[in-house]
Scaffold this motif. Sequence first.
Motif, PDB file in Angstrom:
ATOM      1  N   GLY A 136      44.732  -8.777  66.466  1.00  0.00           N
ATOM      2  CA  GLY A 136      45.858  -7.943  66.080  1.00  0.00           C
ATOM      3  C   GLY A 136      47.149  -8.542  66.572  1.00  0.00           C
ATOM      4  N   ASP A 137      48.238  -7.784  66.439  1.00  0.00           N
ATOM      5  CA  ASP A 137      49.559  -8.318  66.764  1.00  0.00           C
ATOM      6  C   ASP A 137      50.076  -7.867  68.130  1.00  0.00           C
ATOM      7  N   SER A 138      49.237  -7.156  68.913  1.00  0.00           N
ATOM      8  CA  SER A 138      49.686  -6.712  70.230  1.00  0.00           C
ATOM      9  C   SER A 138      48.485  -6.639  71.174  1.00  0.00           C
ATOM     10  N   VAL A 139      48.762  -6.678  72.473  1.00  0.00           N
ATOM     11  CA  VAL A 139      47.708  -6.669  73.490  1.00  0.00           C
ATOM     12  C   VAL A 139      47.764  -5.354  74.266  1.00  0.00           C
ATOM     13  N   ILE A 144      39.308   5.084  70.770  1.00  0.00           N
ATOM     14  CA  ILE A 144      39.265   4.157  69.645  1.00  0.00           C
ATOM     15  C   ILE A 144      37.910   3.463  69.551  1.00  0.00           C
ATOM     16  N   ASN A 145      37.398   3.370  68.334  1.00  0.00           N
ATOM     17  CA  ASN A 145      36.236   2.531  68.049  1.00  0.00           C
ATOM     18  C   ASN A 145      36.767   1.204  67.518  1.00  0.00           C
ATOM     19  N   LYS A 204      49.962  -0.100  65.466  1.00  0.00           N
ATOM     20  CA  LYS A 204      49.746   1.284  65.028  1.00  0.00           C
ATOM     21  C   LYS A 204      48.469   1.858  65.647  1.00  0.00           C
ATOM     22  N   ASP A 205      47.436   1.012  65.826  1.00  0.00           N
ATOM     23  CA  ASP A 205      46.200   1.481  66.446  1.00  0.00           C
ATOM     24  C   ASP A 205      46.419   1.769  67.928  1.00  0.00           C
TER      25      ASP A 205
END
Length: 648
Positions: free
Chosen positions: A252-255, A244-245, A284-285
């Motif tokens: 975001g919504d998660s760690v 991932i870039n 999603k990422d």
Amino acid sequence: MSDFKKYKFSELYEMSSGISSKPEQAGHGFPFLSFKAVFNNYFLPDGLEDLMDTSVRDRNSSSIKKGDIFLTRTSETLDELGMSSVATKDYPDATFSGFLKRLRPLQDDVTYDKYMAFYLRSKYFRKIMTNNSIMTLRASLNEQIFSYLNLILPDYEVQKSIGDLLYSVNQKIEVNNKINSELEAIAKMLYDYWFVQFDFPNEEGKPYKASGGEMEYNEVLKREIPEGWEARSLGQLGEFKNGINYDPKAGGDSVARIINVRNISKSSTFIENNDLDELELNVKDINKYLVNEHSILIARSGNPGATRLINDYKHNTIYCGFIINFNIENITDKFLIFYSLKDFEINLSQQSNGTIMKNVNQEVLKGMCISYPQNVNIIRSFNDIITPILSKISSNQKQKQELTSLRDWLLPMLMNGQVTVRQPYIGQEVTLVPFAMAAEPVAVYGRAIKLNIPDKSKVFAKQVLGGKIVSLFKDDPNFTHIKFQKLQYLAEHIAEADLDLNYYFQTAGPHDGRFMHTIADKLKNSKWFEERNYKFYPLEKQDKIDGYYQGYFAPAQDRLKKLFHLLSNVTEAEAEIFATLYAVWNNRIILKQPILETDIIEDFYKWSDRKLQYSKEQLLKSLEILRINQMVPTGFGKEIKTAKNKSK
């Protein structure tokens, strides 16, 4: 805790520069301390790997003595400047690099070398160092900066207690590093033996190529490979995906924990989990880039081709855009592919600076071809050997991470007086008993890595081990049949090699009559050795033994080497004592009986009347030697009993 005192660094140490060398001087001559050795170590390595052709004048002016501190003098970044390493002994004829500064103590009882090693690497001192450093095109450390620096130190005895405590933790970390290096070398050697030299065990348990296995030329690989094998590209064996870039500030919504190239560079087999950054991203990422048990990670740049495994992929772990994830289709292929890629990594690192690849991309990796056996059992057998080695590497690495965290937590607590070392320890060598379980060599050598010897090959493997013993001891004047048998017994049990164990009581110790009555004929029939008048003479094929020996006993060769060295100069009687003590001790473990020195010695004397000729002092000394050399029984094998229709 005593009061702290402030000292000017320049009043306690004298600063000197290293030698300026030319390329033609490198690689030969005398020991040489490099920038890398200082940067990577709290304490100078026991042996300096680099060599430099230096003059007598250089060796006098740029010497290395106990208590010397070495600092990195110049670097591209402030973070790498002034990193320290301390000499805990003299290094005769050694010199040090011009990219380092040497600080030699001017006194004997103000600073303690082991304390200074940790003090100078503490966050407190590192901050002082970087705040006072010069940054032009490169960061640089000079004598003017040195004159500005102050040291805040407790009294000498308190330094000694803290330094010894932290040193004991650090040494246990180094033990784990050394064990893992040895295990990694064993794993690499096994891969080379099976898939580069093609001496995997054939149907008879003998090395395939060395035993005349059929080979055929492969046009793709441009070399001979075993008949029936094929060339397969990595693109056929799995899927490659870049990481991932990301924008670390995007949120975001998660760690998730993210693996960067620096995490690959700081490891050698498994990524170290406690050094990963955390990142906030959208779910999603994260889901697109999660690693799993099928993952092998490869650096695209920075350290191109560097290949690592993950030992914890269950906690939202992803990888950055400078890393490629090879997701293997068939998990059975994982270790074969991993070590094939490690070969690629080594080849890249050995290329010259002018030709080394700056980046590795998916197309290069997809086109890589490996020799692949059609018989999947070959890969499965390889996995059976490699899996416990990798498990031990992973376990040792986790223990190392725990010890490193403990050391780094203790460092400021001890130095600012929040935690103290108990007074009875001050002025004494500190033994850190609670940590003993974390990084002792016995964790590897006390319990053997399982040898993968097929049942149908055990008789031949037993002959190979006997042949190896004969090759090492044939010129030993004390090498009698009794010493031979005791060596064979100890070797099989210390290696935990189940070679159709057939040992019974004999007055001189555990004895395998079937083996001893046939071994001379077997050695002769194989054209390895001929026995004449109780002495062995080499025959034309004795050089084949080492190939077979590596094939069967490579995972245990360090333990066996230590055993053979220990018994190389002992008498027949001493070999008998060692083997019998080992046997009665092992019997007690098998039978779940108490194991006290008095019990072992009592069983020894009960073995036979012959044992009464040996003194208790001899037995106690031999028991101590077994312990010191980590040759302690584990309960492997069968209880040694009296053979049927025979008495002791």
